[in-house]
Design a protein around this motif. Structure first.
Motif, PDB file in Angstrom:
ATOM      1  N   CYS A 109      43.416  34.323  35.147  1.00 25.66           N
ATOM      2  CA  CYS A 109      43.913  35.689  34.995  1.00 25.66           C
ATOM      3  C   CYS A 109      45.388  35.614  34.642  1.00 25.66           C
ATOM      4  O   CYS A 109      46.220  35.204  35.460  1.00 25.66           O
ATOM      5  CB  CYS A 109      43.727  36.502  36.267  1.00 25.66           C
ATOM      6  SG  CYS A 109      44.395  38.184  36.092  1.00 25.66           S
ATOM      7  N   CYS A 151      47.684  38.067  36.798  1.00 23.22           N
ATOM      8  CA  CYS A 151      48.022  37.629  38.161  1.00 23.22           C
ATOM      9  C   CYS A 151      48.580  36.215  38.187  1.00 23.22           C
ATOM     10  O   CYS A 151      48.986  35.735  39.249  1.00 23.22           O
ATOM     11  CB  CYS A 151      46.804  37.724  39.065  1.00 23.22           C
ATOM     12  SG  CYS A 151      46.157  39.391  39.258  1.00 23.22           S
ATOM     13  N   CYS A 210      40.650  37.701  41.704  1.00 25.32           N
ATOM     14  CA  CYS A 210      41.304  39.002  41.604  1.00 25.32           C
ATOM     15  C   CYS A 210      40.360  39.978  40.911  1.00 25.32           C
ATOM     16  O   CYS A 210      39.290  39.597  40.443  1.00 25.32           O
ATOM     17  CB  CYS A 210      42.619  38.869  40.844  1.00 25.32           C
ATOM     18  SG  CYS A 210      42.407  38.457  39.104  1.00 25.32           S
ATOM     19  N   HIS A 223      40.493  41.247  38.106  1.00 29.61           N
ATOM     20  CA  HIS A 223      40.459  41.188  36.644  1.00 29.61           C
ATOM     21  C   HIS A 223      39.473  40.160  36.093  1.00 29.61           C
ATOM     22  O   HIS A 223      39.267  40.120  34.892  1.00 29.61           O
ATOM     23  CB  HIS A 223      41.861  40.861  36.106  1.00 29.61           C
ATOM     24  CG  HIS A 223      42.927  41.702  36.707  1.00 29.61           C
ATOM     25  ND1 HIS A 223      43.917  41.193  37.534  1.00 29.61           N
ATOM     26  CD2 HIS A 223      43.153  43.027  36.635  1.00 29.61           C
ATOM     27  CE1 HIS A 223      44.701  42.171  37.925  1.00 29.61           C
ATOM     28  NE2 HIS A 223      44.268  43.294  37.409  1.00 29.61           N
TER      29      HIS A 223
HETATM   30 ZN   LIG Z   1      44.155  39.275  38.050  1.00 35.48          ZN
END
Ligand SMILES: [Zn+2]
Length: 164
Positions: A88, A91, A158, A160
């Protein structure tokens, strides 16, 4: 423990971990993911089509985890190393899961080289696992995680990236 020839081949393969062939990423889910991520997933140097099938290392959509990738190395039509991963960019996090090296190719540096190549391709990330570790792999993770941001400590994905 493999034969001397097998181990020499595996050592040579480990040294080529930067030489990766990219396979097309074409499931609807992965296309959607690319759109959601603002194209980050599609902005690879080599694009999203198969460039070189003969490359010693392959990067393909994971068959186990939708939306994840699989980084693998092959010897004589044999899987010598494979690991699922996802990243990601927002993040600054990466996850790897279920690294696999058949016994005859173990201790040749394949996992170390494969994980290092992923880190070099995604600089600045902290690296984690989903935590599906067996007790006997703790020494492995301690070894490959030494000095690595995140240290391949267990961490949930996360929002995403696909859960895997
Ligand atoms: Zn993320």
């Amino acid at each position: 423990m493999g034969s001397i020839e097998e181990r020499e081949e595996a050592l040579a393969l480990a040294a080529q971990a930067h030489d990766v062939g990219w396979a097309a990423d074409s499931t609807p889910w992965q296309r959607a993911l690319r759109a959601i991520s603002g194209g980050k997933w599609g902005r690879r140097r080599t694009g999203w089509t198969v460039i070189r099938l003969d490359a010693p290392w392959q990067d393909t959509p994971s068959s186990e985890r939708p939306g994840w990738r699989e980084r693998a190395a092959n010897l004589a039509d044999d899987v010598a190393f494979a690991v699922d991963y996802t990243v990601c960019a927002r993040c600054q996090l990466g996850w790897v899961e279920w690294p696999y090296t058949p016994k005859k190719y173990q201790r040749c540096g394949l996992a170390t080289a494969g994980l290092e190549a992923l880190r070099l391709e995604h600089p600045g990330l902290s690296w984690h696992t989903l935590g599906g570790h067996f007790q006997d792999s703790l020494a492995f993770w301690a070894s490959v995680g030494a000095g690595v941001p995140g240290g391949y400590q267990q961490r949930e994905t996360c929002q995403h990236v696909p859960e895997g």
